[in-house]
Scaffold this motif. Sequence first.
Motif, PDB file in Angstrom:
ATOM      1  N   UNK A  12       6.533  60.659  39.611  1.00  0.00           N
ATOM      2  CA  UNK A  12       7.524  59.614  39.877  1.00  0.00           C
ATOM      3  C   UNK A  12       7.210  58.294  39.166  1.00  0.00           C
ATOM      4  N   UNK A  13       6.041  58.201  38.538  1.00  0.00           N
ATOM      5  CA  UNK A  13       5.692  57.001  37.790  1.00  0.00           C
ATOM      6  C   UNK A  13       5.198  55.847  38.641  1.00  0.00           C
ATOM      7  N   UNK A  14       5.082  56.038  39.949  1.00  0.00           N
ATOM      8  CA  UNK A  14       4.626  54.960  40.826  1.00  0.00           C
ATOM      9  C   UNK A  14       3.145  54.680  40.603  1.00  0.00           C
ATOM     10  N   UNK A  15       2.771  53.415  40.790  1.00  0.00           N
ATOM     11  CA  UNK A  15       1.367  53.047  40.748  1.00  0.00           C
ATOM     12  C   UNK A  15       0.750  53.408  42.096  1.00  0.00           C
ATOM     13  N   UNK A  16      -0.205  54.313  42.083  1.00  0.00           N
ATOM     14  CA  UNK A  16      -0.804  54.806  43.315  1.00  0.00           C
ATOM     15  C   UNK A  16      -2.169  54.157  43.491  1.00  0.00           C
ATOM     16  N   UNK A  17      -2.336  53.469  44.627  1.00  0.00           N
ATOM     17  CA  UNK A  17      -3.599  52.804  44.938  1.00  0.00           C
ATOM     18  C   UNK A  17      -4.568  53.850  45.488  1.00  0.00           C
ATOM     19  N   UNK A  27       8.801  59.212  46.342  1.00  0.00           N
ATOM     20  CA  UNK A  27      10.138  58.887  46.841  1.00  0.00           C
ATOM     21  C   UNK A  27      11.121  59.711  46.014  1.00  0.00           C
ATOM     22  N   UNK A  28      11.964  60.529  46.653  1.00  0.00           N
ATOM     23  CA  UNK A  28      12.864  61.402  45.889  1.00  0.00           C
ATOM     24  C   UNK A  28      13.781  60.647  44.930  1.00  0.00           C
ATOM     25  N   UNK A  29      14.255  59.475  45.338  1.00  0.00           N
ATOM     26  CA  UNK A  29      15.148  58.699  44.467  1.00  0.00           C
ATOM     27  C   UNK A  29      14.373  58.209  43.247  1.00  0.00           C
ATOM     28  N   UNK A  30      13.168  57.680  43.498  1.00  0.00           N
ATOM     29  CA  UNK A  30      12.335  57.206  42.387  1.00  0.00           C
ATOM     30  C   UNK A  30      11.973  58.362  41.454  1.00  0.00           C
ATOM     31  N   UNK A  31      11.684  59.511  42.036  1.00  0.00           N
ATOM     32  CA  UNK A  31      11.324  60.683  41.244  1.00  0.00           C
ATOM     33  C   UNK A  31      12.495  61.105  40.343  1.00  0.00           C
ATOM     34  N   UNK A  32      13.698  61.087  40.893  1.00  0.00           N
ATOM     35  CA  UNK A  32      14.885  61.455  40.103  1.00  0.00           C
ATOM     36  C   UNK A  32      15.115  60.441  38.987  1.00  0.00           C
ATOM     37  N   UNK A  33      14.958  59.158  39.291  1.00  0.00           N
ATOM     38  CA  UNK A  33      15.142  58.122  38.271  1.00  0.00           C
ATOM     39  C   UNK A  33      14.081  58.237  37.176  1.00  0.00           C
ATOM     40  N   UNK A  34      12.856  58.566  37.563  1.00  0.00           N
ATOM     41  CA  UNK A  34      11.767  58.719  36.595  1.00  0.00           C
ATOM     42  C   UNK A  34      12.041  59.905  35.674  1.00  0.00           C
ATOM     43  N   UNK A  35      12.523  60.998  36.253  1.00  0.00           N
ATOM     44  CA  UNK A  35      12.847  62.172  35.450  1.00  0.00           C
ATOM     45  C   UNK A  35      14.027  61.877  34.523  1.00  0.00           C
ATOM     46  N   UNK A  36      15.005  61.148  35.029  1.00  0.00           N
ATOM     47  CA  UNK A  36      16.152  60.771  34.203  1.00  0.00           C
ATOM     48  C   UNK A  36      15.714  59.898  33.038  1.00  0.00           C
TER      49      UNK A  36
END
Length: 74
Positions: A12-17, A27-36
């Motif tokens: 998903x491209x999130x910065x994971x601490x 987050x499914x929405x973030x994951x979809x946006x990252x894939x898009x």
Amino acid sequence: MSSPRYLTCPDCGAAVDRATGSPHRCDPVRQAEYELLGRRLECDAFEDGLRHWLGTVDGRFETWLAVRRVRGAA
Ligand SMILES: [Zn+2]
């Protein structure tokens, strides 16, 4: 050399601490946006390559041939 505190989630491209110790859930929405975004970058690269190829001798010939076929001349 120390490990970085934050890592980028490959899904998903999130910065994971890494210091929190809790597992990351995408987050499914973030994951979809990252894939898009990834698909959009692939499309841009494809279009750049196609545009370049169409400017070559082979590309210009194929364009000429396609126009002839569409118009029924070939
Ligand atoms: Zn994630």
